[in-house]
Design an enzyme around this catalytic site. Structure first.
Site, PDB file in Angstrom:
ATOM      1  CB  SER A 110      -0.850  -0.061   1.048  1.00 47.27           C
ATOM      2  OG  SER A 110      -1.977   0.976   1.181  1.00 47.27           O
ATOM      3  CG  HIS A 111       0.297   3.709   3.485  1.00 43.16           C
ATOM      4  ND1 HIS A 111      -0.535   2.474   3.424  1.00 43.16           N
ATOM      5  CD2 HIS A 111       0.909   3.774   4.557  1.00 43.16           C
ATOM      6  CE1 HIS A 111      -0.707   2.181   4.705  1.00 43.16           C
ATOM      7  NE2 HIS A 111       0.225   2.904   5.255  1.00 43.16           N
ATOM      8  CG  ASP A 118      -2.994   3.935  -1.273  1.00 39.44           C
ATOM      9  OD1 ASP A 118      -3.835   4.190  -2.222  1.00 39.44           O
ATOM     10  OD2 ASP A 118      -2.669   3.330  -0.369  1.00 39.44           O
ATOM     11  CG  ASP A 171      -2.960  -0.426  -2.367  1.00 42.22           C
ATOM     12  OD1 ASP A 171      -2.848   0.871  -1.801  1.00 42.22           O
ATOM     13  OD2 ASP A 171      -3.663  -1.260  -1.660  1.00 42.22           O
ATOM     14  CG  ASP A 219      -6.284   0.980  -0.862  1.00 41.83           C
ATOM     15  OD1 ASP A 219      -5.345   1.649  -0.775  1.00 41.83           O
ATOM     16  OD2 ASP A 219      -6.310  -0.016  -0.014  1.00 41.83           O
ATOM     17  NE  ARG A 220      -3.938   4.261   3.208  1.00 44.49           N
ATOM     18  CZ  ARG A 220      -3.283   4.436   4.348  1.00 44.49           C
ATOM     19  NH1 ARG A 220      -2.934   5.620   4.796  1.00 44.49           N
ATOM     20  NH2 ARG A 220      -3.295   3.287   5.357  1.00 44.49           N
ATOM     21  CE  LYS A 250      -7.426   1.937   2.341  1.00 43.15           C
ATOM     22  NZ  LYS A 250      -7.282   0.783   3.317  1.00 43.15           N
TER      23      LYS A 250
END
Ligand code: VG1
Ligand code: CO
Length: 604
Positions: free
Chosen positions: A163-164, A328, A330, A332-333, A427
């Site tokens: 992710s982030h 982010d 991936d 999703d944010r 998300k």
């Protein structure tokens, strides 16, 4: 060159197998019967694809899934059998049901993703999946994976992402499994995987060559099929069912409207370019840092005020666009910004819910809404106003998914820049961007071009004037020594144990304090120890949690919330408005003394 028995219908690259799996195969076990065994003798290459090597392995400590999958330093993941052990444990946990099913695969494009894909594909084939569908070049944003699984009714998917967290050889790698409705694996599965990691002894790997992930199309390796797909297609089709692309296109074409989207050199580059530029007709310059790189250009692909500083500078600079957003690693944010204005994610989800009628998918009304516990109660106020059911879940998207599957939740969000709807089970960064674009398009429908454009801040002020404002801030203390972090949590727990209802703390009176526990209303599963919280009689809250997504040390998260319905205060800076309660939180936790940190790493 076609080999007998190899029904090659698309791309296939027979490059050498460079996986980190040791080549000391103990057994070469044919799995597809005598005919293939016969072929094995005649055509070794093809037979390799239809045979399964059983490689001995040993459990590796610490392969425990956190808030969202297993995340570790990249070099740990690249260590002998580290990745393979976890994936084999996942397949062991899922058991016989995977036989003959289709597994999806992809990730955020970070370093080691392509090599990891080759290992995962061989394990999937070796464990009985009949097909793997993989995004081109092993790319698949997290929300796109969820959309793909749902739309194509595939069995599940593996997402390679941290992710982030930063990527590259010095950064992090990660892996997680999404199940049949596109949702992150629930704890019942992740607990089982962890159990399997502690006893895994054999890796079942199909003896097949590495595959070419660059060329879209299908290849067959014996009975096993591999399909390389465009990672954007299903996701975009999904979003087209949610939003009115024609209306958005018209709005984006206005000369008095400008927007910017920061992909932070991460996975949303190709998605945003396709959706915002090619579909909606925004100028190419709308997408900032849209070329993904394996180490995110050395950056920290976390869309917040600290790590998305370049975007922040643009939005606070001269001639700032009306609307700015970032996503982010991936995808999703999301972070939503106006001209010189930041929307907290807690407010963003509340504002999207309050304006859901601007989005065609929600036109029939919302079934309910949900937020994670540390997320501010702004969403609850909307739910009460609209007379909707609302839910408070532990941190982590997986907890929303049962509610959505049961038709009890249409929109949900987390304070950690996560916003989404029940169109998928993750998300969704670009969903939030298109949701805000839809709101702005609707609010400006009657504003003539060249008139005063209704901006993000106007939408926020209108919202606060209706519902009041939940001031919110999160302090992150990253890479704190684990010992010190545990001491802070112990100190907070100690204060909680000594603080009955009615205790006066600063200007506040305690309603209750506890360690948050959640019982899933759908399946009755229980999640305990989900965060230490003080809830005061006026609704203000102080919450402490340790992060479950880091790869080393500990991150302490301190969440602060205070409600106001005084219009004179609505435009006040959150740090100023919250100063007394932040001071109280730091005092009662003794965080500065116990960690030696006089200020947080990130303030949201
Ligand atoms: C953080 C956030 C949480 C989010 C999770 C995964 O977890 O607080 O809300 O769901 O990251 O987000 P933690 O345990 O570090 O607080 V992401 O974009 O990794 O998939
Ligand atoms: Co993410």
């Amino acid at each position: 060159m076609l080999h007998s028995g190899s029904r090659l219908t698309g791309a296939s690259n027979r490059s050498a197998n460079r996986s980190c799996i040791p080549s000391n195969a103990q057994h070469l076990r044919p799995v597809r019967g005598a005919q293939q065994q016969q072929q094995a003798r005649q055509a070794p290459l093809v037979a390799m694809a239809t045979a399964v090597k059983e490689l001995p392995t040993q459990p590796i400590e610490g392969q425990k899934t956190g808030t969202s999958g297993l995340r570790k330093k990249t070099n740990v993941f690249m260590g002998p059998n580290y990745l393979a052990n976890w994936v084999q444990s996942l397949f062991n946990a899922l058991g016989a049901e995977i036989k003959g099913k289709t597994l999806c695969l992809g990730g955020d494009g970070r370093y080691f993703g392509k090599e990891a894909s080759q290992i995962i594909i061989k394990l999937a084939a070796g464990n009985g999946f009949s097909k793997v569908v993989v995004g081109q070049n092993a790319i698949m944003a997290t929300p796109a994976m969820s959309a793909l699984i749902r739309r194509k009714k595939h069995y599940g998917g593996i997402i390679m992402s941290a992710s982030h967290n930063p990527g590259g050889p010095e950064g992090d790698f990660g892996i997680k499994f999404n199940y049949t409705s596109g949702e992150p694996a629930p704890e019942s599965i992740t607990d089982k995987i962890y159990g399997e990691t502690q006893k895994v002894s054999t890796l079942k790997m199909a003896d097949m060559p590495d595959v070419d992930l660059n060329k879209i199309g299908s290849s067959k390796f014996g009975d096993f099929e591999l399909e390389v797909i465009d990672p954007v297609e299903d996701y975009m089709a999904q979003l087209k069912e949610v939003f009115d692309f024609e209306a958005l296109k018209k709005f984006v074409a206005r000369k008095d409207f400008k927007m910017i989207f920061d992909a932070m050199h991460a996975v949303t580059g190709p998605y945003a370019t396709r959706i915002l530029v090619q579909e909606l007709g925004a100028p190419a310059s709308t997408v900032k840092d849209g070329v993904s790189s394996p180490d995110f250009n050395g950056g920290h692909p976390d869309p917040n005020l600290t790590y998305a500083k370049e975007l922040v500078d643009i939005m606070w600079g001269a001639n700032a666009p009306t609307f700015g957003a970032a996503s982010d690693g991936d995808g999703d944010r999301n972070m939503i910004l106006g001209n010189g204005f930041f929307v907290t994610p807690s407010d963003s989800v509340a504002m999207i819910a309050a304006n859901a009628s601007c989005i065609p998918y929600f036109k029939g009304g919302l079934k309910g809404v949900a937020r994670s516990m540390p997320t501010s109660a702004a969403l609850d106020r909307v739910a009460k106003g609209l007379n909707l059911p609302y839910f408070e879940t532990p941190t982590g998207w997986k907890f929303f998914c049962n509610l959505m599957d049961a038709g009890k939740c249409s929109i949900c969000g987390e304070e950690s820049f996560g916003t989404g709807g029940d169109h998928i089970r993750e998300k969704d960064g670009l969903f939030a961007v298109l949701a805000w674009l839809s709101i702005l398009a609707a609010k400006n429908a009657n504003v003539p071009e060249g008139g005063k454009v209704v901006g993000v801040k106007d939408v926020a002020l209108e919202h606060w004037n209706k519902f009041g404002r939940n001031f919110f801030s999160r302090y992150d203390y990253e890479e704190v020594a684990t010992d010190a972090a545990n001491k802070v949590m112990a100190q907070v727990a100690d204060v909680i144990s000594k603080s009955p209802k009615g205790t006066k703390m600063g200007d506040f009176t305690l309603d209750f304090a506890d360690n948050f526990e959640y019982v899933d209303p759908i399946d009755g599963s229980k999640a305990s120890k989900q965060g230490l919280r003080f809830v005061f009689t006026d609704g203000s809250r102080i919450i402490f949690r340790l992060s479950g997504t880091g790869s080393s040390g500990a991150t302490i998260r301190m969440y602060i919330e205070q409600y106001s319905n005084d219009p004179a205060k609505y435009e006040e800076d959150a740090q100023k408005a919250l100063a007394p309660i932040i001071k109280l939180a730091l005092e009662l936790s003794q965080l500065p003394q116990l960690t030696g940190r006089d200020k947080p790493t990130v303030i949201t």
